[in-house]
Design a protein around this motif. Structure first.
Motif, PDB file in Angstrom:
ATOM      1  N   ILE A   4       0.842  -1.187   0.000  1.00  0.00           N
ATOM      2  CA  ILE A   4       0.000   0.000   0.000  1.00  0.00           C
ATOM      3  C   ILE A   4       0.878   1.239   0.000  1.00  0.00           C
ATOM      4  O   ILE A   4       1.501   1.576   0.994  1.00  0.00           O
ATOM      5  CB  ILE A   4      -0.933   0.019   1.234  1.00  0.00           C
ATOM      6  CG1 ILE A   4      -1.742  -1.273   1.265  1.00  0.00           C
ATOM      7  CG2 ILE A   4      -1.817   1.244   1.224  1.00  0.00           C
ATOM      8  CD1 ILE A   4      -2.500  -1.482   2.541  1.00  0.00           C
ATOM      9  N   GLY A   5       0.974   1.922  -1.146  1.00  0.00           N
ATOM     10  CA  GLY A   5       1.679   3.194  -1.268  1.00  0.00           C
ATOM     11  C   GLY A   5       3.052   3.243  -0.628  1.00  0.00           C
ATOM     12  O   GLY A   5       3.384   2.479   0.252  1.00  0.00           O
ATOM     13  N   ASN A   6       3.855   4.141  -1.103  1.00  0.00           N
ATOM     14  CA  ASN A   6       5.169   4.455  -0.567  1.00  0.00           C
ATOM     15  C   ASN A   6       6.172   3.303  -0.569  1.00  0.00           C
ATOM     16  O   ASN A   6       7.241   3.449  -0.012  1.00  0.00           O
ATOM     17  CB  ASN A   6       5.069   5.022   0.857  1.00  0.00           C
ATOM     18  CG  ASN A   6       4.385   6.366   0.870  1.00  0.00           C
ATOM     19  OD1 ASN A   6       4.163   6.970  -0.169  1.00  0.00           O
ATOM     20  ND2 ASN A   6       4.032   6.818   2.043  1.00  0.00           N
ATOM     21  N   PHE A   7       5.838   2.157  -1.143  1.00  0.00           N
ATOM     22  CA  PHE A   7       6.837   1.099  -1.257  1.00  0.00           C
ATOM     23  C   PHE A   7       7.748   1.478  -2.417  1.00  0.00           C
ATOM     24  O   PHE A   7       7.294   1.843  -3.492  1.00  0.00           O
ATOM     25  CB  PHE A   7       6.201  -0.273  -1.509  1.00  0.00           C
ATOM     26  CG  PHE A   7       7.203  -1.392  -1.462  1.00  0.00           C
ATOM     27  CD1 PHE A   7       7.600  -1.927  -0.248  1.00  0.00           C
ATOM     28  CD2 PHE A   7       7.774  -1.891  -2.628  1.00  0.00           C
ATOM     29  CE1 PHE A   7       8.546  -2.950  -0.186  1.00  0.00           C
ATOM     30  CE2 PHE A   7       8.703  -2.906  -2.587  1.00  0.00           C
ATOM     31  CZ  PHE A   7       9.089  -3.442  -1.356  1.00  0.00           C
ATOM     32  N   ARG A   8       9.039   1.396  -2.172  1.00  0.00           N
ATOM     33  CA  ARG A   8      10.007   1.795  -3.194  1.00  0.00           C
ATOM     34  C   ARG A   8      10.844   0.586  -3.592  1.00  0.00           C
ATOM     35  O   ARG A   8      11.227  -0.212  -2.744  1.00  0.00           O
ATOM     36  CB  ARG A   8      10.903   2.910  -2.659  1.00  0.00           C
ATOM     37  CG  ARG A   8      10.114   4.179  -2.363  1.00  0.00           C
ATOM     38  CD  ARG A   8      11.012   5.274  -1.827  1.00  0.00           C
ATOM     39  NE  ARG A   8      10.284   6.490  -1.631  1.00  0.00           N
ATOM     40  CZ  ARG A   8      10.078   7.422  -2.567  1.00  0.00           C
ATOM     41  NH1 ARG A   8      10.560   7.253  -3.779  1.00  0.00           N
ATOM     42  NH2 ARG A   8       9.403   8.505  -2.298  1.00  0.00           N
ATOM     43  N   SER A   9      11.105   0.503  -4.879  1.00  0.00           N
ATOM     44  CA  SER A   9      11.971  -0.574  -5.352  1.00  0.00           C
ATOM     45  C   SER A   9      12.652  -0.148  -6.636  1.00  0.00           C
ATOM     46  O   SER A   9      12.146   0.676  -7.381  1.00  0.00           O
ATOM     47  CB  SER A   9      11.178  -1.862  -5.569  1.00  0.00           C
ATOM     48  OG  SER A   9      10.250  -1.701  -6.610  1.00  0.00           O
ATOM     49  N   GLY A  10      13.822  -0.732  -6.866  1.00  0.00           N
ATOM     50  CA  GLY A  10      14.527  -0.421  -8.096  1.00  0.00           C
ATOM     51  C   GLY A  10      15.914  -1.014  -8.121  1.00  0.00           C
ATOM     52  O   GLY A  10      16.356  -1.680  -7.182  1.00  0.00           O
ATOM     53  N   TYR A  11      16.576  -0.730  -9.229  1.00  0.00           N
ATOM     54  CA  TYR A  11      17.912  -1.244  -9.497  1.00  0.00           C
ATOM     55  C   TYR A  11      18.958  -0.167  -9.229  1.00  0.00           C
ATOM     56  O   TYR A  11      18.772   0.984  -9.607  1.00  0.00           O
ATOM     57  CB  TYR A  11      18.028  -1.694 -10.958  1.00  0.00           C
ATOM     58  CG  TYR A  11      17.226  -2.915 -11.268  1.00  0.00           C
ATOM     59  CD1 TYR A  11      17.785  -4.184 -11.174  1.00  0.00           C
ATOM     60  CD2 TYR A  11      15.886  -2.816 -11.671  1.00  0.00           C
ATOM     61  CE1 TYR A  11      17.046  -5.317 -11.460  1.00  0.00           C
ATOM     62  CE2 TYR A  11      15.136  -3.945 -11.959  1.00  0.00           C
ATOM     63  CZ  TYR A  11      15.731  -5.192 -11.850  1.00  0.00           C
ATOM     64  OH  TYR A  11      14.999  -6.316 -12.127  1.00  0.00           O
ATOM     65  N   GLN A  58      12.753  -2.404  -1.668  1.00  0.00           N
ATOM     66  CA  GLN A  58      13.577  -3.485  -2.202  1.00  0.00           C
ATOM     67  C   GLN A  58      14.590  -2.857  -3.146  1.00  0.00           C
ATOM     68  O   GLN A  58      14.218  -2.113  -4.062  1.00  0.00           O
ATOM     69  CB  GLN A  58      12.747  -4.519  -2.952  1.00  0.00           C
ATOM     70  CG  GLN A  58      13.591  -5.678  -3.461  1.00  0.00           C
ATOM     71  CD  GLN A  58      12.757  -6.738  -4.139  1.00  0.00           C
ATOM     72  OE1 GLN A  58      12.123  -6.460  -5.151  1.00  0.00           O
ATOM     73  NE2 GLN A  58      12.753  -7.932  -3.576  1.00  0.00           N
ATOM     74  N   ILE A  59      15.869  -3.139  -2.891  1.00  0.00           N
ATOM     75  CA  ILE A  59      16.939  -2.648  -3.755  1.00  0.00           C
ATOM     76  C   ILE A  59      17.619  -3.846  -4.391  1.00  0.00           C
ATOM     77  O   ILE A  59      18.023  -4.777  -3.705  1.00  0.00           O
ATOM     78  CB  ILE A  59      17.990  -1.834  -2.968  1.00  0.00           C
ATOM     79  CG1 ILE A  59      17.347  -0.624  -2.281  1.00  0.00           C
ATOM     80  CG2 ILE A  59      19.114  -1.382  -3.894  1.00  0.00           C
ATOM     81  CD1 ILE A  59      18.303   0.144  -1.374  1.00  0.00           C
ATOM     82  N   ASP A  90      18.091   2.296 -11.959  1.00  0.00           N
ATOM     83  CA  ASP A  90      17.355   3.514 -11.623  1.00  0.00           C
ATOM     84  C   ASP A  90      18.304   4.541 -11.014  1.00  0.00           C
ATOM     85  O   ASP A  90      18.088   5.744 -11.116  1.00  0.00           O
ATOM     86  CB  ASP A  90      16.245   3.196 -10.609  1.00  0.00           C
ATOM     87  CG  ASP A  90      15.213   2.252 -11.192  1.00  0.00           C
ATOM     88  OD1 ASP A  90      14.542   2.651 -12.161  1.00  0.00           O
ATOM     89  OD2 ASP A  90      15.094   1.113 -10.696  1.00  0.00           O
ATOM     90  N   ILE A  91      19.348   4.048 -10.350  1.00  0.00           N
ATOM     91  CA  ILE A  91      20.345   4.885  -9.684  1.00  0.00           C
ATOM     92  C   ILE A  91      21.715   4.275  -9.973  1.00  0.00           C
ATOM     93  O   ILE A  91      21.847   3.053 -10.054  1.00  0.00           O
ATOM     94  CB  ILE A  91      20.121   4.915  -8.155  1.00  0.00           C
ATOM     95  CG1 ILE A  91      18.719   5.430  -7.816  1.00  0.00           C
ATOM     96  CG2 ILE A  91      21.186   5.773  -7.454  1.00  0.00           C
ATOM     97  CD1 ILE A  91      18.319   5.217  -6.359  1.00  0.00           C
ATOM     98  N   LEU A 176      14.735   5.973  -4.841  1.00  0.00           N
ATOM     99  CA  LEU A 176      14.105   4.874  -5.586  1.00  0.00           C
ATOM    100  C   LEU A 176      12.696   5.259  -6.016  1.00  0.00           C
ATOM    101  O   LEU A 176      11.981   5.941  -5.277  1.00  0.00           O
ATOM    102  CB  LEU A 176      14.021   3.618  -4.725  1.00  0.00           C
ATOM    103  CG  LEU A 176      15.286   2.836  -4.465  1.00  0.00           C
ATOM    104  CD1 LEU A 176      15.017   1.731  -3.449  1.00  0.00           C
ATOM    105  CD2 LEU A 176      15.842   2.251  -5.737  1.00  0.00           C
ATOM    106  N   PRO A 177      12.276   4.773  -7.172  1.00  0.00           N
ATOM    107  CA  PRO A 177      10.893   5.040  -7.580  1.00  0.00           C
ATOM    108  C   PRO A 177       9.888   4.233  -6.741  1.00  0.00           C
ATOM    109  O   PRO A 177      10.236   3.175  -6.213  1.00  0.00           O
ATOM    110  CB  PRO A 177      10.861   4.567  -9.044  1.00  0.00           C
ATOM    111  CG  PRO A 177      12.044   3.697  -9.227  1.00  0.00           C
ATOM    112  CD  PRO A 177      13.043   4.046  -8.170  1.00  0.00           C
ATOM    113  N   GLU A 178       8.687   4.778  -6.617  1.00  0.00           N
ATOM    114  CA  GLU A 178       7.614   4.014  -5.959  1.00  0.00           C
ATOM    115  C   GLU A 178       7.181   2.928  -6.919  1.00  0.00           C
ATOM    116  O   GLU A 178       6.844   3.193  -8.067  1.00  0.00           O
ATOM    117  CB  GLU A 178       6.437   4.922  -5.586  1.00  0.00           C
ATOM    118  CG  GLU A 178       6.742   5.779  -4.395  1.00  0.00           C
ATOM    119  CD  GLU A 178       5.515   6.476  -3.831  1.00  0.00           C
ATOM    120  OE1 GLU A 178       4.373   6.024  -4.090  1.00  0.00           O
ATOM    121  OE2 GLU A 178       5.703   7.487  -3.144  1.00  0.00           O
ATOM    122  N   ASN A 179       7.257   1.708  -6.466  1.00  0.00           N
ATOM    123  CA  ASN A 179       6.925   0.522  -7.271  1.00  0.00           C
ATOM    124  C   ASN A 179       6.329  -0.541  -6.343  1.00  0.00           C
ATOM    125  O   ASN A 179       6.573  -0.516  -5.153  1.00  0.00           O
ATOM    126  CB  ASN A 179       8.188  -0.075  -7.895  1.00  0.00           C
ATOM    127  CG  ASN A 179       8.668   0.669  -9.112  1.00  0.00           C
ATOM    128  OD1 ASN A 179       7.872   1.077  -9.943  1.00  0.00           O
ATOM    129  ND2 ASN A 179       9.970   0.854  -9.214  1.00  0.00           N
TER     130      ASN A 179
END
Length: 180
Positions: A4-11, A58-59, A90-91, A176-179
């Protein structure tokens, strides 16, 4: 897991020349030895993934082969792997070795920073191995690199001792983007 919202994940791609501590950083951050760590250059020959998962983020770290000027086919393949990680990320974490006597005097990373200009992603500069130099030597390195590239943030760290990595992790999560 929090969906629910504000979860961030990316590479997050970790790049730099050979033996600056890319694999050590990833291993230290995730708390497991996934990437080989040796004094021998070019130990990492393809992208290696390391994942940190929490309730909030999650990174997926991409440990890459060292950036170098290719001299033969294997070098070209390794450089291609690093380029691929840049495209997937992403970063980007651009890591340098503070103990290198040329750091802050001779600019050998110009070609690599030109690549970064093309990708238009946040790039953090990590000045690694600060536990091995005098504190007063860090500011000139920061000033030197700040003039060369518009880094999103700069972090003096010791990948081996996790010094400075807590602030780095906070900055990564916020970028990180929100994903899902």
């Amino acid at each position: 897991m929090n969906m629910i919202g504000n979860f961030r994940s990316g590479y997050v791609a970790i790049i730099g020349v050979p033996n600056v501590g890319k694999s050590t950083l990833m291993n230290s951050l995730i708390g497991q030895k996934i990437s080989a760590v040796t004094n021998k250059p070019q130990t990492t020959r393809h992208k290696i993934l390391g994942i940190i998962s929490t309730e909030q983020y999650q990174i997926i770290f991409l440990d890459t082969p060292g950036l170098l000027k290719p001299k033969y086919l294997l070098h070209e393949a390794m450089l291609s792997s690093a380029h691929s990680a840049l495209n997937d990320a992403d970063i980007v974490l651009f890591i340098i070795d503070s103990t290198n006597p040329k750091i802050g005097k001779d600019f050998t990373d110009a070609d690599y920073l030109r690549w970064l200009n093309k990708i238009k992603k946040p790039v953090f500069l990590l000045i690694n191995k600060i536990d091995l130099i005098k504190k007063q030597n860090i500011l000139p390195i920061i000033a030197f690199y700040s003039e060369k590239y518009p880094f999103k943030e700069i972090f003096p760290i010791s990948a081996l001792n996790l010094q400075g990595t807590e602030d780095l992790m906070k900055a990564l999560v916020s970028e990180l983007p929100e994903n899902p």
